[in-house]
Design a protein around this motif. Structure first.
Motif, PDB file in Angstrom:
ATOM      1  N   ALA A 156      10.919   9.770   5.175  1.00 58.72           N
ATOM      2  CA  ALA A 156      10.319   8.917   4.158  1.00 58.72           C
ATOM      3  C   ALA A 156      11.156   8.874   2.886  1.00 58.72           C
ATOM      4  CB  ALA A 156       8.907   9.393   3.838  1.00 58.72           C
ATOM      5  N   LEU A 180       1.036  12.942   5.353  1.00 56.69           N
ATOM      6  CA  LEU A 180       2.436  12.602   5.122  1.00 56.69           C
ATOM      7  C   LEU A 180       2.741  12.597   3.626  1.00 56.69           C
ATOM      8  CD1 LEU A 180       4.201  11.995   7.497  1.00 56.69           C
ATOM      9  CD2 LEU A 180       4.034   9.567   6.969  1.00 56.69           C
ATOM     10  N   LEU A 200       7.720  18.331  -0.898  1.00 54.42           N
ATOM     11  CA  LEU A 200       9.184  18.279  -0.892  1.00 54.42           C
ATOM     12  C   LEU A 200       9.719  17.765  -2.233  1.00 54.42           C
ATOM     13  CD1 LEU A 200      11.529  18.918   0.907  1.00 54.42           C
ATOM     14  CD2 LEU A 200      11.443  16.620   1.842  1.00 54.42           C
ATOM     15  N   ASP A 233       8.787  12.947   9.847  1.00 53.66           N
ATOM     16  CA  ASP A 233       8.305  11.780   9.113  1.00 53.66           C
ATOM     17  C   ASP A 233       8.451  11.968   7.608  1.00 53.66           C
ATOM     18  OD1 ASP A 233       7.684  10.448  11.371  1.00 53.66           O
ATOM     19  OD2 ASP A 233       5.545  10.941  11.365  1.00 53.66           O
ATOM     20  N   VAL A 234       8.121  13.181   7.141  1.00 61.83           N
ATOM     21  CA  VAL A 234       8.206  13.438   5.702  1.00 61.83           C
ATOM     22  C   VAL A 234       9.651  13.293   5.228  1.00 61.83           C
ATOM     23  CG1 VAL A 234       8.058  15.237   3.948  1.00 61.83           C
ATOM     24  CG2 VAL A 234       6.157  14.880   5.515  1.00 61.83           C
ATOM     25  N   ILE A 235      10.571  13.902   5.964  1.00 60.79           N
ATOM     26  CA  ILE A 235      11.973  13.845   5.520  1.00 60.79           C
ATOM     27  C   ILE A 235      12.506  12.419   5.600  1.00 60.79           C
ATOM     28  CG2 ILE A 235      14.310  14.640   6.019  1.00 60.79           C
ATOM     29  CD1 ILE A 235      13.117  17.284   6.853  1.00 60.79           C
ATOM     30  N   SER A 275       9.330   6.511  -4.346  1.00 60.02           N
ATOM     31  CA  SER A 275      10.139   5.817  -3.348  1.00 60.02           C
ATOM     32  C   SER A 275       9.719   6.232  -1.942  1.00 60.02           C
ATOM     33  CB  SER A 275      11.625   6.064  -3.588  1.00 60.02           C
ATOM     34  OG  SER A 275      11.883   7.428  -3.625  1.00 60.02           O
ATOM     35  N   ALA A 276       9.369   7.514  -1.751  1.00 61.01           N
ATOM     36  CA  ALA A 276       8.917   7.937  -0.428  1.00 61.01           C
ATOM     37  C   ALA A 276       7.603   7.242  -0.078  1.00 61.01           C
ATOM     38  CB  ALA A 276       8.744   9.451  -0.381  1.00 61.01           C
ATOM     39  N   ASN A 292       6.819   1.382   6.253  1.00 61.32           N
ATOM     40  CA  ASN A 292       6.718   1.679   7.681  1.00 61.32           C
ATOM     41  C   ASN A 292       5.352   1.315   8.233  1.00 61.32           C
ATOM     42  OD1 ASN A 292       9.289   2.564   7.757  1.00 61.32           O
ATOM     43  ND2 ASN A 292       8.790   4.739   7.688  1.00 61.32           N
ATOM     44  N   VAL A 296       8.354   3.848   1.029  1.00 58.09           N
ATOM     45  CA  VAL A 296       8.877   3.848   2.391  1.00 58.09           C
ATOM     46  C   VAL A 296       7.745   3.994   3.402  1.00 58.09           C
ATOM     47  CG1 VAL A 296      10.244   5.170   4.029  1.00 58.09           C
ATOM     48  CG2 VAL A 296      11.142   4.682   1.760  1.00 58.09           C
ATOM     49  N   ILE A 297       6.815   4.894   3.090  1.00 57.67           N
ATOM     50  CA  ILE A 297       5.700   5.101   4.008  1.00 57.67           C
ATOM     51  C   ILE A 297       4.881   3.810   4.136  1.00 57.67           C
ATOM     52  CG2 ILE A 297       3.512   6.328   4.291  1.00 57.67           C
ATOM     53  CD1 ILE A 297       4.947   8.795   3.120  1.00 57.67           C
ATOM     54  N   PRO A 324      14.259   2.793   3.130  1.00 56.53           N
ATOM     55  CA  PRO A 324      14.865   3.947   2.451  1.00 56.53           C
ATOM     56  C   PRO A 324      16.360   3.763   2.214  1.00 56.53           C
ATOM     57  CG  PRO A 324      14.086   4.545   4.649  1.00 56.53           C
ATOM     58  CD  PRO A 324      13.587   3.175   4.366  1.00 56.53           C
ATOM     59  N   GLY A 375       2.892  16.066   2.294  1.00 53.92           N
ATOM     60  CA  GLY A 375       4.175  16.683   2.623  1.00 53.92           C
ATOM     61  C   GLY A 375       5.274  16.174   1.710  1.00 53.92           C
ATOM     62  N   VAL A 376       5.251  14.877   1.475  1.00 52.90           N
ATOM     63  CA  VAL A 376       6.238  14.269   0.603  1.00 52.90           C
ATOM     64  C   VAL A 376       6.146  14.857  -0.806  1.00 52.90           C
ATOM     65  CG1 VAL A 376       6.677  12.108  -0.611  1.00 52.90           C
ATOM     66  CG2 VAL A 376       6.565  12.118   1.873  1.00 52.90           C
TER      67      VAL A 376
END
Lengths: 308, 317, 553
Positions: free
Chosen positions: A149, B15, B22, A145-147, B293-294, B301, B297-298, B252, B18-19
């Motif tokens: 996103a 989430l 990254l 899910d993280v990737i 942007s992530a 979704n 996207v989240i 995305p 995590g984003v």
């Protein structure tokens, strides 16, 4: 960027349970049916033929190429197509046809190797998540899910810019960030397959987990994986050309279709040497088109429910 | 229902974390630093560069930088741009985000308006000439490098024929006009929409094919309902639900596609900002744009999921 | 179906909303546009009375691929910022057509006998854009910024030779130097004077983040800041009160178009009036000129391109190897083909139009046979017959790096690869993403690289070749030569221009002979503009006397 893997994941619901059992009983006949179905699909067959030709040309590039891809004739730059140079020359007077042949090797290598990586990672993650379920599944799927996103191109751009663009970097980065679709797909297959009788049977007689996953379940999920792999190759080749446009693709002097097209993305070249951007562009277009046709044909062929 | 929505929202928190890891992590791998651009300039010495790095806190250990950054972004502070010194990153992004959203929304609408009818037509008579034509056209759309397509459009339609402006959001030194805006929007929207239109067409087609194959449709047909009515009344409703959720998932790809489209058409959105930031090693900016942007996207979704729950009565919460 | 149409309605609403959002930001811009149009009308009457050749009015749109960062000369280091600063600010002195210092905010100047104390007499009656008078305090304030310990900007080393600055009265500034510095006067042509009455209260450590830099810069220059729309353009409008007279142009818009093809397309579509074009665009440019849509002015750039060698690598220790590499490269052909003949061959770090240029330096013309001889003399022979020379078990093999996105230089690495292979040298081109490339050069992580130097009008070469510049300076290749060091030091202290020119020319000859670089060429700047525009430019300034530029209406 297209969405091939989403297209496929649709397939999960379509794959019919009873056919998978058949695979165990008489696999040849199922592949036979698929093959016959595939051969009836005109677009798919022509795509496959074109791909075979292109791959053949890439393999035999040294035999076919009329010139060395590096041989420069600075006084003969951007020459139009002629007997000497069937597709003209580039901005350093190198033979475009020869470079396209060698470029095919590079572009196809990026495509095939990156997709091999994508499929391996995706299959392993998806299989593990789907087979074990529970906390392992949750963790792995959160990573997915993280990737997912992130707009993928952002990750590609940042990492490639950061790690310096090279053939190796490109392949690794593609593999590292494009496996998520495959993982979801494989997980879905595994979720439905792991409760199936043959798996239970295998477990009961004490077969190791690794063996169950890879020898018993995986072969039943191979159809959708092949389809997604085929479509992904086209996607990776296209992505390489996009990255080339941003200066992050395969770097010169190594020719790739992407960087050849990018080198030709010059206003004056497009106006006065139109043949130079035309041919790499066409090669990319035709190749991806063929991969898509083949992938689509495979999907229909491997889908037992769909009739012609 | 409410409980489901709340649960979905809570699930986004790990989430987002995590984003953030990254977003922060990939930037840390960078060998080049933002002082590289000062290079061509003979007046800048090594000490001056060092002083700059120190001042910006770029010499601290990684985890210190991450915690500092995370603490700041929770309060909405993404730091200051290293390139546009002193300007908050959020200010620069907010100045551009509306442009990207506008382009994305128009492209998405364009993709929907074109793709759904063609997908349906294609599915109604699979393997007919129409189907082959639509299939080939959509595969072409997926296979065309969009930078190439964009440049060809500019050369043909703006430079050669002069029908459209070659880039930008509006004519400079002219008062605001809606028409002028739309005029500038058309080409970039087409280029951004092409690949999505193509895959959405394919998706609609296969979704419709599935539905038309269902027992209840066959029953309806068998009962002697008109073909047209069967397709549009029964098929469409069920076939399009998954398509709608796909639109949320396209987010995305749209944001990603905006990078190239914005560059070709000089469209001042975040895609363009992102490219500049990457090449200039503007770390806070890169992290902020990937993070934002992530997050978008989240949220996209999340909305798609909730819509799906609302539209599809079969879902249980 | 109903739900679907509801969804589409929602999407349509979002669309309309974002359209309004984008509209808002430009609305404020247009009202100001209208104001400037009004002033234009008033002004055009005045210019009719003048009945000179130049016409009043016009909005010039300049196009560029990269964006400015901030408008404070002590903190910006990129070309776009510098250009726009040039519209809004003035330095103490300017560079004239002969690349020599000329009066700017300072009317004249002198230096003491011991060459340490400089006195500048400032122009009276100059006002800042906000109406405050410009005085010597502003100069002292500006020049003291880089001397402050808290200063974080990139200009510290440029001011290192200054001991102190003092405003002795409203219109006189005295600057004391630590040592005689012949380059000093040229420094005064570079840095803009900033307003003390606005920035004086801000701690120097916070100056880099002052709102002044991005939101409301105030200068003394011919144009006033109007607005900066991020990622789109920067607009400046005429300063009616400019001390050299109101500019003819009403406004200049500096438009940012990041893609070079898009930039040219915008020119062709009439969205841009003035831009730089690269050599590879010449075919398009020529057709534009033929169609009467454009004029082109070629001005030699203050720059040269070169291949730099890392002398830390034993391969390059022997100057015969470096000379051989230059002999083996057909620089003439590179210039004629890849650069479209649009430049001048370089054989030394000097520029042909500078007042210090030695025409008579050693030249290593294209001669592969000579190159082979020199390599053999240096002990490099192909003993194992693989086509690559070796010496003591080391192959004559190295990589040549270039920054991504600089097409001509990328191509040069590939030409070098081919041509050097012919004399038994194996070269691998490496094209590296720009920031990483620069970083590797700074860390001396390279064998050879292709790059260019943009120069200031001052012809000193000390920064590039002095051994003191190896560790932290610009002498990346670690070239070191005590004789040359001494010569360059002397040249930097020689206040007499003739004497100085002589010393610099001598140094140029040594560098040319030693070949720490393979000098390639210095290129022309090609400036493309609409036929209505009457610009004014020279090598040192593409926007020279911008207040005198005018457009036929």
């Amino acid at each position: 960027m297209t969405l091939p893997e989403k297209d496929i994941s649709k397939n999960q619901t379509i794959t019919s349970p009873d056919i998978n059992l058949e695979v165990k009983q008489k696999p040849e006949s199922l592949w036979r049916i698929a093959f016959d179905k595939f051969m009836k699909n005109k677009l798919a067959v022509s795509g496959a033929v074109v791909l075979i030709i292109i791959i053949g040309m890439a393999i035999f590039a040294p035999l076919i190429a009329p010139h060395s891809p590096e041989e420069q004739v600075l006084t003969n730059r951007l020459a139009p197509p002629s007997a000497e140079h069937p597709l003209g020359t580039d901005e350093l007077g190198r033979d475009t046809f020869s470079r396209l042949l060698y470029g095919a090797r590079v572009s196809l290598t990026v495509g095939f190797v990156a997709v091999a990586g994508i499929i391996s990672i995706g299959t392993i993650v998806g299989a593990v998540a789907g087979y074990f379920g529970g906390i392992i599944d949750s963790i792995l799927m959160r990573v997915v899910d993280v990737i997912i996103a992130f707009p993928q191109i952002f990750l590609l751009i940042t990492l490639i810019a950061v790690l310096e663009p090279s053939l190796g970097t490109l392949i690794v980065v593609f593999a590292l960030f494009s496996w998520t679709g495959t993982a979801r797909l494989v997980r879905g297959e595994f979720l439905t397959l792991r409760t199936r009788e043959f798996v239970l049977a295998a477990r009961t007689i004490g077969i190791r987990k690794g063996k169950i996953i890879f020898s018993h379940i995986l072969p039943n999920a191979i159809g959708p994986i092949i389809v997604t792999a085929t479509l992904q190759i086209g996607y990776v080749i296209l992505a390489e050309s996009t990255l080339s446009y941003l200066g992050l693709g395969v770097q010169p002097p190594t020719p790739s279709w992407g960087n050849m097209l990018q080198a030709a993305q010059d206003f004056s070249i497009m106006l006065y040497a139109w043949w130079y951007p035309l041919f790499p562009g066409l090669m990319i277009l035709i190749t991806i088109l063929s991969f898509n046709f083949v992938g689509d044909g495979l999907r229909d062929a491997l889908d037992p429910k769909r009739k012609n | 229902m409410i409980a489901y929505i709340i649960r979905r929202i809570i699930l986004t928190i790990p989430l987002l974390l995590g984003v953030s890891v990254l977003s922060f992590g990939i930037v840390q791998l960078a060998p080049g630093d933002p002082t590289a651009l000062m290079m061509d300039n003979p007046g800048i010495s090594q000490e001056d560069r060092e002083a700059f790095l120190e001042e910006q806190g770029l010499n601290d250990p990684v985890h210190v930088q991450y915690v500092r950054w995370l603490g700041d972004i929770v309060t909405g502070d993404f730091g200051e741009s290293l390139i546009y010194q002193g300007t908050p990153v959020t200010e620069l992004i907010m100045a551009r985000l509306p442009n990207t959203l506008l382009l994305m929304v128009v492209s998405a609408l364009l993709a929907i308006v074109v793709a759904i009818p063609f997908g349906i037509v294609s599915a109604r008579k699979p393997y007919s000439l129409t189907d082959y034509t639509v299939t080939t056209a959509s595969f072409l759309g997926m296979a065309t490098p969009n930078f190439w397509f964009g440049l060809v459009l500019i050369m043909l339609l703006s430079v050669h024929l002069g029908w459209f402006p070659s880039g930008g959001v509006a004519t400079l030194n002219e008062p605001f006009s809606l028409l002028d805006r739309i005029h500038h929007l058309i080409l970039p929207a087409i280029v951004l929409a092409t690949a999505e239109t193509a895959s959405l067409t394919r998706y609609t087609r296969s979704s419709m094919l599935d539905v038309l194959d269902q027992d209840y449709i066959r029953t309806a047909r068998a009962k002697g309902f008109k073909q047209r009515k069967v397709v549009y009344k029964h098929g469409l409703r069920n076939g399009l639900i998954p398509v709608l959720t796909l639109i949320g998932l396209m987010l995305p790809t749209f944001i990603g596609g905006s990078v190239v489209t914005e560059k070709i058409f000089n469209w001042p959105g975040i895609g363009l900002l992102f490219i500049d930031a990457t090449f200039q090693r503007d770390y806070p900016m890169i992290m902020a744009i990937t993070m934002i942007s992530a997050t978008l996207v989240i949220i996209g979704n999340l909305i798609a999921d909730i819509l799906y729950a609302i539209f599809d009565p079969r879902i249980e919460y | 179906m109903k739900k679907i149409s509801k969804l589409i309605c929602t999407l349509a609403f979002i669309f309309a909303f974002s359209l309004i959002l984008t509209a808002c930001s430009s609305d404020s811009g247009t009202t100001e546009d209208n104001e400037s149009e009004n002033t234009q009308e008033e002004k055009s009457e005045v210019s009719n009375e003048d009945s000179g050749e130049a016409q009043q009015g016009g909005d010039l749109i300049v196009g560029n691929v990269s964006a400015p960062t901030l408008f404070n000369d002590m903190f910006s280091s990129d070309v776009p910022s510098d250009t726009i600063e040039g519209f809004m600010f003035d330095p103490l002195t300017t560079i004239d057509e002969n690349l020599e210092p000329a009066p700017g905010l300072a009317e004249d100047w002198e230096y003491s006998e011991e060459e340490l104390k400089w006195t500048f007499h400032l122009r009276e009656g100059v006002n800042w854009h906000d109406g405050e008078p410009f005085t010597a305090e502003d100069v002292a304030f500006s020049y003291n910024i880089p001397l402050n310990e808290e200063y974080t900007g990139p200009r510290g080393s440029h001011f290192a030779s200054i001991e102190s600055i003092e405003a002795t009265d409203d219109y006189t500034v005295e600057i004391t130097l630590k040592r005689p510095d012949a380059k000093f006067l040229f420094q005064t042509t570079v840095y803009d004077i900033l307003p003390k009455h606005i920035l004086g209260d801000i701690p120097v450590s916070d100056l880099d983040e002052a709102d002044f830099n991005t939101k409301n810069p105030v200068g003394t220059g011919p144009f006033k800041f109007d607005e900066w729309v991020q990622g789109q353009y920067v607009k400046v409008v005429a300063n009616d009160d400019y001390f050299q007279g109101r500019p003819y142009l009403d406004s200049i818009t500096y438009k940012i178009v990041p893609d070079k093809n898009a930039l040219l397309a915008q020119y062709q579509a009439g969205d841009i009036d003035y831009m730089r074009v690269s050599q590879s665009d010449m075919p398009t440019v020529e057709s534009l000129i033929d169609q009467g849509q454009a004029q082109l002015e070629k001005v030699p750039d203050l720059q040269y391109n070169y291949i730099g060698y890392n002398l830390r690598n034993p391969i390059f220790e022997d100057k015969k190897v470096r000379q051989a590499l230059t002999h083996a490269l057909d620089r003439e052909e590179i210039l004629e083909t890849i650069v479209y003949g649009d430049g001048e061959l370089s054989n030394s770090p000097g520029l042909p139009f500078s007042w210090a240029y030695n025409e008579d330096v050693p030249v290593f013309e294209y001669d592969p046979e000579k190159a082979k001889e020199l390599l053999s003399e240096a002990g490099w022979e192909d003993t194992d017959g693989d086509g690559i020379r070796e010496k003591d078990g080391t192959k004559l093999s190295f990589s040549i790096k270039s920054g991504q996105g600089r097409e001509v230089r990328e191509q040069i690495t590939q030409v070098a690869q081919q041509q050097w292979a012919e004399v038994g040298v194996e070269v691998t081109p490496e094209i590296i993403e720009w920031s990483a490339f620069i970083d590797q050069i700074h860390q001396f992580d390279y064998d050879a690289y292709v790059l260019g130097w943009s120069l200031t009008a001052d012809p000193s070469i000390t920064s590039y070749f002095h051994s003191d510049e190896v560790e932290n300076g610009l002498n990346y290749g670690a070239y070191s030569n005590p004789e040359l060091d001494k010569l360059m030091e002397e040249s930097d202290m020689a206040m007499d221009q003739e004497k100085r020119a002589e010393l610099i020319e001598e140094a140029q000859a040594i560098v040319a002979e030693e070949q720490p670089y393979t000098f390639l060429y210095s290129q022309n700047g090609n400036h493309l503009f609409v036929p209505q525009l009457h610009p004014n430019m020279h090598s040192g300034n593409s926007y020279y006397k911008i207040h005198e530029w005018w457009m036929e209406q």
